[in-house]
Design an enzyme around this catalytic site. Structure first.
Site, mmCIF file in Angstrom:
data_model
loop_
_atom_site.group_PDB
_atom_site.id
_atom_site.type_symbol
_atom_site.label_atom_id
_atom_site.label_comp_id
_atom_site.label_asym_id
_atom_site.label_seq_id
_atom_site.Cartn_x
_atom_site.Cartn_y
_atom_site.Cartn_z
ATOM 1 N N CYS A 192 0.809 -1.189 -0.121
ATOM 2 C CA CYS A 192 0.090 -0.015 -0.047
ATOM 3 C C CYS A 192 0.737 1.101 -0.109
ATOM 4 O O CYS A 192 1.295 1.479 -1.082
ATOM 5 C CB CYS A 192 -0.975 -0.233 1.051
ATOM 6 N N HIS A 237 -3.404 -5.412 2.790
ATOM 7 C CA HIS A 237 -3.101 -5.853 4.160
ATOM 8 C C HIS A 237 -3.597 -7.128 4.434
ATOM 9 O O HIS A 237 -4.176 -7.946 4.018
ATOM 10 C CB HIS A 237 -3.441 -4.668 5.305
ATOM 11 N N ARG A 242 -13.710 10.827 2.499
ATOM 12 C CA ARG A 242 -14.636 9.844 2.684
ATOM 13 C C ARG A 242 -14.677 8.820 1.424
ATOM 14 O O ARG A 242 -15.073 7.608 1.441
ATOM 15 C CB ARG A 242 -15.908 10.284 2.861
HETATM 16 N N1 GLN Z 1 -1.902 6.676 2.336
HETATM 17 C C1 GLN Z 1 -2.254 5.996 1.530
HETATM 18 C C2 GLN Z 1 -3.720 5.895 1.305
HETATM 19 O O1 GLN Z 1 -4.665 6.205 1.803
HETATM 20 C C3 GLN Z 1 -1.881 4.591 1.685
HETATM 21 C C4 GLN Z 1 -2.606 3.860 2.778
HETATM 22 C C5 GLN Z 1 -2.405 2.466 3.291
HETATM 23 O O2 GLN Z 1 -1.122 2.160 3.032
HETATM 24 N N2 GLN Z 1 -3.314 1.612 3.567
HETATM 25 O O3 GLN Z 1 -3.891 5.887 -0.045
#
Ligand code: GLN
Length: 245
Positions: free
Chosen positions: A95, A196, A130
């Site tokens: 991510c 994740h 959001r």
């Molecule tokens: N900050 C990034 C986003 O919201 C990554 C978030 C994450 O690693 N889950 O797109």
């Protein structure tokens, strides 16, 4: 005994939804095959990190604020990380870490964070906070010619565009963009994904793909990890697929 070396980047900041657990799973599955996984860490301000003499470099996921905080430190190692990647070191990213390896990430405050530029893709988040991709995801990935269903959880505002070789085809969830057909980025020595979980606890064959690649590179001959007892993992996966699909 062969020793593999893993460099864990910013583990105190890039650890969303248990992403540090990926490293534990790698270590565990290496140990089951009689391989030692030696770990090193890099934190902001560390000056003598060895990026090149590694087998795996790992980045977990992090929110926009963490990405902002660490990016200058990260950019100062652009050439070291690039050269490690070019030499075949395995890059594994989740991510927020995935986003930072591309051209740039425009965050939800419309702030542009420069990426390392290792790959062509780039990421833009909606300024409506959001508007996020949240929920379970199931992908179909191809690991050394074998189709494998990968399961995980996504929570990101960033929409990643310009990916030519994704990690998997989306069977359920969003992936790189809202309702996207693909998630992540993949090359022989790269796996990047929005998932994740931690990813490797739910998908042991992804861990074995990384072990197989890095051991083959290290030993100079094709390494096929011996099968281990994944009965419990397989039962969990079965239940999750039944519940989600
Ligand atoms: N900050 C990034 C986003 O919201 C990554 C978030 C994450 O690693 N889950 O797109």
């Amino acid at each position: 005994m062969v020793t593999l070396k893993l460099l864990h980047m910013y583990s105190n900041m890039l650890d969303l939804y248990g992403d540090n657990g990926n490293v534990e799973i790698l270590k565990y599955r290496c140990r089951l095959r009689g391989i030692e996984l030696e770990m090193a860490q890099h934190f902001i301000g560390d000056k003598d990190t060895d990026f090149e003499n590694q087998d795996i470099i790992y980045f977990g996921g992090g929110a926009d604020v963490e990405q902002q905080l660490l990016v200058n430190d990260l950019l100062s190692y652009r050439e070291n990380i690039k050269s490690a990647y070019k030499n075949g070191v395995f890059l594994f990213m989740i991510c927020g870490g995935y986003q930072l390896m591309g051209q740039y990430y425009k965050d939800s405050n419309d702030k542009k964070i420069e990426g390392l530029g290792l790959f062509d893709y780039y990421t833009i988040a909606s300024t409506n906070k959001r508007c996020r991709c949240i929920g379970n995801v199931i992908l179909e990935s191809n690991l050394n010619g074998e189709n494998y269903r990968v399961i995980g959880f996504e929570n990101h505002g960033g929409q990643t565009k310009g990916v030519k070789t994704p990690f998997g085809k989306v069977l359920y969830g969003n992936g790189n963009e809202f309702k996207s057909e693909a998630d992540g980025y993949m090359e022989k020595n790269v796996i990047a994904t929005y998932l994740h979980g931690p990813l490797l606890s739910k998908n042991p064959k992804v861990a074995d793909y990384i072990i197989s690649y890095t051991m083959s590179r290290k030993t100079g001959s094709v390494f096929v990890p011996q099968p281990v007892n994944d009965k419990f993992e397989e039962e969990c996966r079965k239940q999750l697929f039944e519940r989600i699909l």
